[in-house]
Structures are given as C-alpha cells and as structure tokens.
Write an enzyme that holds these catalytic residues in place. Structure first.
Site: not given
Ligand code: IFM
Length: 773
Positions: A493, A606-607
């Site tokens: 994100e 971010k991930q």
């Molecule tokens: O769904 C996640 C997303 O991948 C990253 N932000 C938080 C959301 C809820 O956990």
C-alpha cells in the site's frame, strides 16, 4: 517490567506492573470473547486514557452520512467504582504494593491480583477475575474478592450498565427501557440509530463472605443512559468478601432471535440471565473451560517442543484470539482486521480473512472456514453494486466490508498528510482491487482442502465465475495488444495508482483461468448446475472472452536478474537510505518524514507484495526467481503492515534459510503478545495472529496445498526439537508429529486414505505412517 512471560509454560501471558501510560496493550491482548461478543480488558476501575469497548459481532451501524458503518461500542457492564473505607480505589493514588494481571489461555479467564495501600496507609488485597463464556455466547462474568489487610473495612461498590459509551465520539445508540427485576437483575435496552438493532443487557450482583452467600440490599440508580446499583458492605478483619457480577447481552440481530419482538427478546434475555445466575461464576467458568478444551485445546492443539516456552505461548495466544475474534455462529458475519478487540478498522473485514485467517480454519475447523466463505457469497449483492458503480461487470468485492449488503465501506479519509496538512485520501476502497481475486482464491482453497462439493455447488462455483466475470470486464486494452490492469493499489500500500501490479495481474489471470476451467467442466459434467449459472451469469458469452483475454493478459516477467517488476514503475523509482526505518521501534515511522505521495515515488514497500504471490501461486515460479525477488524486495520492505513478517518467514524457510525464518517468526510472533507496549492500542492484528499459525504449520511444518494436493515438507528450526499439530483434509483428521529426523502422520478419522507427498515421494495414510527425513 511490563509484559511477563515467566509462566508461559503454564499457558499464562501476564503483566507484572500497572502501566497507566500503556493501558491499550493489555486491554487488547487480554480481550475476552467467543466470536459472538468481545470485551476489551479495561480494568474494572476507571483509568484516564482507557478504552472500554464491548462489541457484538455483526451489529454494524452508520452514525451519519459522513461516516462509514462500524461496529458500535455497546453499553459497558465491566466498570466497578470502589471505595475502600471511603477512599476511592485507584492505582494512580496510594501505593501499589504488588500487582499481577494474567490471561490464562486455557480457560480464557483473566485474574488481576493487587495489594494496594490507600493514601492513608491502610492496605487491602483485591483479586479481579473475569471471563467471557465460550459455552454461553451471551455471557460475561466478573468476580471480585476484597480482603482488608489492616483490620475491618467498609466497601462501597457501584456498577451496572452504562450506555454513555461511544466510538471516538460517535454515539450509535438511542436509549430504551431501564428496569430492575426482582430487586436484583438490572436490565437496559439500547437501539442502534441507523441499523435499528436492539441490544438487551442484564446484569446482576451477588455477594458471599468467606464463601457463604450473603444477601445485600442495593440502592438502585437510574440516570441518563445509566442503570446501576450501589452497595455498602462491612468486611470484618480476616474475612474476604466475594462479589460476583454476571452479565448477558442479546441483540435482535441474533439469528436465533429473528422474528422476536422486543418484549420477547427482553424475556428471553432475562431467562438467560437467571439461568446463568443460578449457576454462579465458578460453575460457569468450568463449563466455559470445557468448551475451550473441546473446541481448541483438546481438538487442534499445536505443540512446539523447545527450550524457550515463548514460541509455544505465542502459538497458543494466536489460537486463543482466533476463536475470540471469529463469529463462527453466523455466516452473515466475518472476521475484522482487529478481530473484535478494538475500534481499529471499525470491525471491517479485509483480504486478511482469505489470505491469513481462512487457512487456519480450513485446516483446523473446516465448518468455520465454510461459514467465512458463505459470508462472501451472501455479500455478492454488494459486490455487484460495487462493480456496476464502477461500470464493470460481475462481482467486485469491497476492499473493506461489514454487513453483507453494505458493499464498499472503506473510509475515504485517513491520517494527516505531513506536507499538505490535509487528511490523506485512502485509495484502497477505490482501487485496491486484488481483494476480488483473493476471495475467489479463498473459496477455491477451501474446496481443494475439504472437497466440500455442497459448498461449491451452492456458493463456490458462483464466487469464482462471478469474480472471473469482473476481471474480464476490468482488463484494459493496451497499445501493445496486451490487456493491462491500470491504476491500482497492490498489496504494497506504499504504492498508489500503479499500473500492472504483478500480484494483481497474476491473481486476476488465475481467477479467469479457474472460471474458464470450471465453466467448461460444469458444461461437460454438471449440465443442470451449468444451466442455472449460465442463466445467472451469462457463461456462454463469457467463455470465449475468458479464453481470449487469458491469452492476452499482461503478466510481468522476470528481468535478466530474475527480478519481477512489482508494477510498471517500481524499479525505476529512486532508492533512499532506509536504515532508519528498517531499525524503527514502532511501525509507520516513514510517515514522520514523508507523505504518501512522496513514498509512492520511492523504492520502499510497506509489506510483502510479489512475495505473497509466490506463496499462492507457488508452482508458477522457480526457486531462483523467488530468491532473486526476495533479495531485491525484502531490503526495501519496512514490514509496516503486521501481515508482512509471516509471509517472509514462510518463504525464508522455503528458500532453505531456517535461521532467518526463525528470527522472522520470532518477530511475527511478538507483534501483539511481545514486550513492545505500543503495538496493539487499536486492537490485536487478526491476520498477523493467523500468520503465526501459518509460519509454524506452513513454514516450519512445510504444509502446502498445491493444486489440490497435500504436501508436507518440514524443516524445523534448530531451536525446536519437535512440532505436532492437526490438519483436516477431505474429511479426514490427521495428526502430524515432526522432529528433525522424521515425520509421523496418523489418520485419526481413518475412513479413507489421505495422499500426500514428503520431499517429492507420495504416501497414502489410512492409519499411521512414519517417514524418515
Ligand atoms: O489488509 C491490510 C492491508 O494489507 C495493510 N493495511 C492494513 C489492512 C488490515 O489489516
């Protein structure tokens, strides 16, 4: 000081200091619930800064047109106002001589023991106990024991039901009847403003001196949105007064109360309350503990053999929360990203369900997994609404969802933008579109692991076909003759408005491929079902479209160095020194220096993005490609989403790097239960907790479903000598026992053989098999 793991071997996570600066941590991690309701563990006595929340799953309400629907914070039944010899009990005054609060994972009870010296020096021992019943979904039980340590005392205690609660200022309820029944049961009604759901609360005090029941006469108080009783009790020196407060919550949303009018619901609730009161705290706790054992601890325990008991504690903690947060009783409800433990994410459901939580239930309690996927099927009208609103066809699932017919409920505005001084726009609800393929994947994964044909016939095929229809309408013709997916947010994100996010494109292609496969299969072998779905979805026209589009969808390929571009521009963006953020104490620190727009234009993630695709579509990528992408993207990933670490842990193990995998596991395991007191204020992290289980079972246990086949390729960390767990597979329950040397698989159901591979060799087990590793 802070969190205390010294009793981990006894299933206890504790805090050993009262920390008024970090109340949120234990409120969240020690929250108690049963999937129907959940109570945050705010202390019985009031503390400034506390967040006292009680949620009932599925009772969404929209406060006004400027806000999105959310789980309303219902009336509080937990607060007790105590005066000891006329002095208000507060750990912020006087002296805390000893303090311990323990969550007993085995029976779900929390026990807080305090020795407190009042400012005048007089000392008291107080023990606060509490649980939410796993057996009776509506019940919350509290018990308080008070012992004067310096002579006799007088206790003033006041408590009841407080409807003055709100969600960050939004009051979701109007006040209804307040009543006292039989001089002891207090009843309070509140109704949500927009969704019109009635809540009926009952609460009852009872007293005993050194175990001998004692009649006490309370003084009833009714105030604005409050009903409470006040008692004054003399406690002789050397005696202990025990106060029980049993409470129940029923709502008109309860499936088994459908059709009841309010009066009937009130009667039903009162009957439930009386039944609980007749049993009392200890008997109710015993039956709840039995339910926990039957559901989890004797049924699907995960046992880690290791010198350090923290890992075992972490997996038990994760399992505990998975059952606290999951509304297994009602397929119109799903799991919130923060479970039911806090106001974060408003009780909304994300892709966290399919990617993280669902696999736990597929393999541990398939009937709960089915319920979670039925929720998606019941939500199809909202998904149609979303697709149509965006001029697409088929079913486009909301990024955030709440009640089944709400459709998209993602808030539009979020945290402050440090550059513009305006709130940051949250684009996920508009363009984080991979969720649609994730939902289809979840339905498919459930089917592959369970073989539940009835689910597939009723819901699964439709979910996969209808989402395939969406993707076909979503693809955009490029000048290169290829079909693209432009302007999206991928799993990472930190990148907004990107074109051809690899995860999104590959998952969309997977979705269309499955839709085409199933459409053809149904036409050939299930003509009646095909006919029905063809009428509903237009399969005859879709099939040639799917075939054509599948051959032209743009799938980003590995470059020469085997790195797959995460999206069209990622690899061209500037690199910055991320050391500071990689070493951060608390997540999201990059937002202190840059706004979202700036972050979008840097090579920082971010991930897990591409890396999670490697887990879902494992066979589509070589080990070399996985390794190259790990080496490229991980150093640029801040793990600012709690979902990131477990994915990295599993992949690290797959790549043969067990030490790295274990250290990532330890970090993932610590997100909520670990010592950092700031991690969980807004609630626990549902997906991350399920990710702990995935790290253990999919990571070190090496379990994977690969195109319908079960694989078990274990690789335990050096810190463990053994691991055992249970897996449901096609109606058979397996007990898997692993050591560094061997894998033993026992088929406990033993009504059919289960086929699986270990290190590439196929085995069939109907009783027990031992495989040397
Ligand atoms: O769904 C996640 C997303 O991948 C990253 N932000 C938080 C959301 C809820 O956990």
């Amino acid at each position: 000081m802070g969190m205390d793991y010294s009793r981990a071997a006894d299933w206890i996570v504790a805090e050993n200091t009262f920390d008024p600066e970090h109340l949120g941590k234990c409120e969240s991690v020690m929250c108690q619930g049963n999937g129907y309701l959940c109570l945050r563990n705010a202390t019985d006595e009031f503390n400034p800064g506390e967040q006292r929340d009680l949620f009932v799953a599925g009772t969404f309400n929209k406060f006004d047109d400027n806000e999105v629907t959310e789980l309303p914070n219902a009336a509080d039944i937990s607060r007790l106002d105590l005066r000891l010899d006329g002095v208000r009990f507060s750990l912020l005054t006087g002296k805390v001589e000893s303090y311990d609060r323990a969550l007993h994972l085995k029976n779900g009870e929390t026990v807080r023991r305090v020795v407190w010296a009042a400012p005048n020096g007089k000392r008291y021992q107080l023990v606060f106990s509490r649980f939410v019943s796993m057996e009776r979904l509506h019940l919350i039980a509290q018990k308080l024991s008070v012992t004067p340590l310096d002579g006799a005392m007088t206790l003033d205690i006041a408590g009841g039901i407080n409807g003055q609660m709100n969600n960050g200022g939004s009051q979701h309820f109007s006040e209804g009847d307040k009543r006292l029944f039989e001089g002891r049961h207090m009843q309070y009604i509140q109704t949500t403003g927009q969704s019109n759901i009635d809540f009926v609360f009952n609460t009852t005090f009872s007293f005993a001196m050194d175990g001998v029941p004692q009649e006490e006469k309370g003084f009833i108080v009714m105030d604005r949105r409050i009903i409470k009783q006040e008692y004054q009790v003399a406690i002789p020196a050397g005696k202990t007064l025990t106060v029980q407060k049993l409470s129940t919550v029923y709502t008109s949303r309860d499936r088994d109360s459908e059709g009841l009018d309010l009066a009937a619901l009130q009667n039903k609730a009162l009957a439930g309350q009386e039944e609980a009161c007749a049993l009392g705290y200890d008997a109710l706790l015993a039956e709840s503990a039995k339910a926990w054992a039957a559901k989890v601890w004797d049924n699907v325990p995960v046992t880690i053999h290791a010198a350090d008991p923290f890992d075992q504690l972490a997996i038990r903690f994760a399992q505990y929360h998975l059952y606290v947060m999951t509304p297994a009783h009602d397929n119109r409800m799903n799991v919130g990203a923060k479970g039911l433990s806090g106001e974060g994410y408003k009780g909304h459901t994300f892709w966290d369900t399919e990617m993280f939580v669902l696999p736990y239930f597929i393999y541990s309690a398939p009937e709960i997994a089915r319920s979670l996927e039925e929720y998606r099927w019941l939500s199809l009208p909202g998904a149609h609404k979303k697709a149509a609103g965006n001029h697409y066809e088929g079913a486009q699932f909301p990024w955030e969802s709440a009640w089944i017919d709400d459709g998209e409920v993602t808030p539009v505005w979020g945290a402050a933008d440090i550059v513009t001084g305006l709130p940051t726009k949250i684009w996920s609800g508009f363009i984080e579109q991979h969720i649609t393929a994730d939902v289809a994947y979840g339905a498919w994964e459930y089917y592959q692991a369970t073989g539940d044909q009835d689910f597939m016939d009723r819901c699964g095929y439709e979910l996969i076909l209808d989402t395939g229809k969406f993707w076909a309408s979503r693809l955009e013709e490029g000048q290169d003759g290829k079909l693209h997916i432009n302007d999206v947010v991928g799993p990472d994100e930190y990148k907004e408005h990107v074109d051809d996010n690899a995860f999104t494109n590959y998952m969309a292609a997977w979705n269309i491929r499955k839709a085409l496969e199933y459409s053809r299969m149904l036409k050939a072998s299930r003509p009646d079902l095909y006919q029905a779905l063809d009428t509903k979805l237009g399969l005859t026209a879709l099939e040639p479209q799917w075939e054509d589009k599948l051959s032209r969808i743009y799938l980003p390929q590995p470059r020469e160095d085997l790195v797959i571009p995460q999206d069209r521009t990622y690899l061209t963006l500037k690199d910055i020194d991320l050391t500071k953020y990689k070493n951060q104490q608390n997540v999201g620190s990059i937002y202190r220096d840059y706004n979202q727009e700036q972050i979008t234009h840097m090579q920082v993630s971010k991930q897990a993005d591409i890396l999670i695709m490697f887990l879902l579509l494992e066979d589509e990528f070589s080990a070399e490609v996985k390794r190259a992408n790990w080496s490229y993207y991980e150093p640029r990933t801040l793990h600012d989403s709690s979902l990131s670490l477990s994915t990295h842990c599993i992949l690290a193990n797959d790549m043969g790097n067990r030490d790295l995998a274990y250290s990532l596991f330890r970090s993932a395991a610590a997100i909520d239960v670990g010592p950092n007191m700031k991690t969980s204020d807004a609630g626990i992290h549902a997906g991350s907790l399920a990710g702990i289980w995935q790290s253990v079972v999919f990571g070190f246990g090496g379990v994977r479903m690969l195109d319908g086949k079960l694989r078990i390729d274990p690789a335990l960390p050096d810190a463990w000598t053994g691991l055992d767990f249970f897996l449901h597979w096609h109606g058979q329950k397996l007990h898997v026992t692993l050591t560094h040397q061997a894998a033993e698989i026992q088929n406990l159901t033993a009504t059919a053989p289960v086929t699986f591979t270990v290190r590439g060799t196929e085995y069939h087990v109907q009783d027990t098999i031992r495989v040397e590793l």
